[in-house]
Design a protein around this motif. Structure first.
Motif, PDB file in Angstrom:
ATOM      1  N   ALA A   1       0.834  -1.204   0.000  1.00 13.07           N
ATOM      2  CA  ALA A   1       0.000   0.000   0.000  1.00 13.07           C
ATOM      3  C   ALA A   1       0.870   1.257   0.000  1.00 13.07           C
ATOM      4  O   ALA A   1       0.591   2.225  -0.719  1.00 13.07           O
ATOM      5  CB  ALA A   1      -0.915  -0.010   1.221  1.00 13.07           C
ATOM      6  N   LEU A   2       1.941   1.236   0.788  1.00 13.12           N
ATOM      7  CA  LEU A   2       2.844   2.380   0.884  1.00 13.12           C
ATOM      8  C   LEU A   2       3.546   2.641  -0.449  1.00 13.12           C
ATOM      9  O   LEU A   2       3.595   3.777  -0.935  1.00 13.12           O
ATOM     10  CB  LEU A   2       3.873   2.113   1.980  1.00 13.12           C
ATOM     11  CG  LEU A   2       4.788   3.272   2.388  1.00 13.12           C
ATOM     12  CD1 LEU A   2       3.969   4.373   3.052  1.00 13.12           C
ATOM     13  CD2 LEU A   2       5.860   2.771   3.350  1.00 13.12           C
ATOM     14  N   LEU A   3       4.079   1.588  -1.051  1.00 17.86           N
ATOM     15  CA  LEU A   3       4.848   1.731  -2.289  1.00 17.86           C
ATOM     16  C   LEU A   3       3.957   2.082  -3.479  1.00 17.86           C
ATOM     17  O   LEU A   3       4.319   2.908  -4.318  1.00 17.86           O
ATOM     18  CB  LEU A   3       5.613   0.442  -2.578  1.00 17.86           C
ATOM     19  CG  LEU A   3       6.723   0.104  -1.570  1.00 17.86           C
ATOM     20  CD1 LEU A   3       7.197  -1.332  -1.769  1.00 17.86           C
ATOM     21  CD2 LEU A   3       7.885   1.064  -1.700  1.00 17.86           C
ATOM     22  N   GLU A   4       2.789   1.448  -3.553  1.00 18.28           N
ATOM     23  CA  GLU A   4       1.890   1.728  -4.677  1.00 18.28           C
ATOM     24  C   GLU A   4       1.329   3.139  -4.612  1.00 18.28           C
ATOM     25  O   GLU A   4       0.896   3.694  -5.620  1.00 18.28           O
ATOM     26  CB  GLU A   4       0.740   0.713  -4.691  1.00 18.28           C
ATOM     27  CG  GLU A   4       1.145  -0.699  -5.078  1.00 18.28           C
ATOM     28  CD  GLU A   4       1.410  -0.861  -6.565  1.00 18.28           C
ATOM     29  OE1 GLU A   4       1.544   0.168  -7.267  1.00 18.28           O
ATOM     30  OE2 GLU A   4       1.465  -2.009  -7.039  1.00 18.28           O
ATOM     31  N   GLY A   5       1.347   3.733  -3.409  1.00 20.13           N
ATOM     32  CA  GLY A   5       0.855   5.103  -3.268  1.00 20.13           C
ATOM     33  C   GLY A   5       1.893   6.154  -3.592  1.00 20.13           C
ATOM     34  O   GLY A   5       1.588   7.351  -3.606  1.00 20.13           O
ATOM     35  N   GLU A   6       3.123   5.721  -3.863  1.00 22.55           N
ATOM     36  CA  GLU A   6       4.201   6.666  -4.189  1.00 22.55           C
ATOM     37  C   GLU A   6       4.385   6.766  -5.703  1.00 22.55           C
ATOM     38  O   GLU A   6       4.553   5.756  -6.387  1.00 22.55           O
ATOM     39  CB  GLU A   6       5.503   6.199  -3.528  1.00 22.55           C
ATOM     40  CG  GLU A   6       6.702   7.092  -3.819  1.00 22.55           C
ATOM     41  CD  GLU A   6       6.601   8.465  -3.166  1.00 22.55           C
ATOM     42  OE1 GLU A   6       7.482   9.304  -3.410  1.00 22.55           O
ATOM     43  OE2 GLU A   6       5.632   8.713  -2.403  1.00 22.55           O
ATOM     44  N   PRO A   7       4.335   7.967  -6.266  1.00 25.47           N
ATOM     45  CA  PRO A   7       4.502   8.130  -7.714  1.00 25.47           C
ATOM     46  C   PRO A   7       5.807   7.522  -8.221  1.00 25.47           C
ATOM     47  O   PRO A   7       6.857   7.659  -7.585  1.00 25.47           O
ATOM     48  CB  PRO A   7       4.513   9.653  -7.893  1.00 25.47           C
ATOM     49  CG  PRO A   7       3.753  10.176  -6.721  1.00 25.47           C
ATOM     50  CD  PRO A   7       4.098   9.261  -5.584  1.00 25.47           C
TER      51      PRO A   7
END
Length: 221
Positions: free
Chosen positions: A26-32
């Protein structure tokens, strides 16, 4: 959030705790600029996925347990070594809760391009992933301090697993007994012993135990 890079960084997430993995995804997929292309909780499966998926970065948990029931599980350092040897161009960033000097050195010797603490801010993780993807190396400040201490601590290059092997060695256990105690194969134990002999500059079991005691890595009695 950080600015998106020119190209998407493809990431493989390796952590043996499903809840932690879900949080990382969730954290990584939310980062452009980031795209998670795979996930697993097993080191051997991580190597297979890295070969098949060819991610830019593998985010590797340092402490992996055997989730296959086979007794052949390997820790994050062993998985890192396997991946960097088999998949040229793939960079590994170790993510861990531990700050032991031996773990830092072991991870870097295995080919990791970053060492980030789970307790650190997300921006530190993002920076490590991006830096590794472009060929750089990033260490959490605490890890850098421990790596600098290697000069004054000759035994720091031993991983925790290697130290466990030496402790059992000192108790007089055979390779078979050590394998059973650590849930490893005898071949893996032999591989650990070869690495331990090389790192400590020893040639046999007795001299290895003696040198480990001298360096303060283990205590007898």
């Amino acid at each position: 959030m950080s600015e998106a890079p020119d190209a998407t960084v493809r990431i493989l997430v390796v952590d043996d705790h499903a809840v932690v993995r879900a949080g990382l995804l969730a954290l990584l997929e939310g980062e452009p600029g980031f795209a998670v292309v795979g996930e697993t909780g097993d080191g051997m499966e991580a190597a297979r996925l890295a070969q098949r998926l060819r991610p830019d970065v593998v985010l590797m948990d340092l402490r992996l347990t055997d989730g296959t029931g086979s007794g052949e599980g390997e820790d994050g350092i062993e998985a890192t070594r396997r991946i960097t040897a088999a998949v040229p161009g793939v960079r590994v960033v170790v993510l861990t809760s531990y700050r032991a000097q031996g773990d830092v050195v072991g991870a870097m010797e295995a080919g990791a391009r970053g060492y980030v603490l789970k307790a650190g801010p997300p921006e530190e993780l993002f920076r490590a992933v991006r830096t590794a993807a472009t060929g750089g190396t990033v260490l959490a400040p605490e890890a850098a301090e421990r790596l600098a201490g290697q000069v004054s601590d000759p035994g720091a290059a031993l991983s925790e697993r290697e130290t466990q092997v030496i402790r059992l060695l000192a108790q007089g256990h055979s390779n078979r007994d050590i394998a059973a105690a650590l849930f490893l194969s005898e071949a893996t134990v032999k591989t650990h012993l070869v690495r331990i002999y090389r790192k400590l500059g020893t040639e046999n079991r007795a001299s290895t135990v003696s040198e480990a005691v001298r360096l303060g890595l283990i205590q007898l009695g």
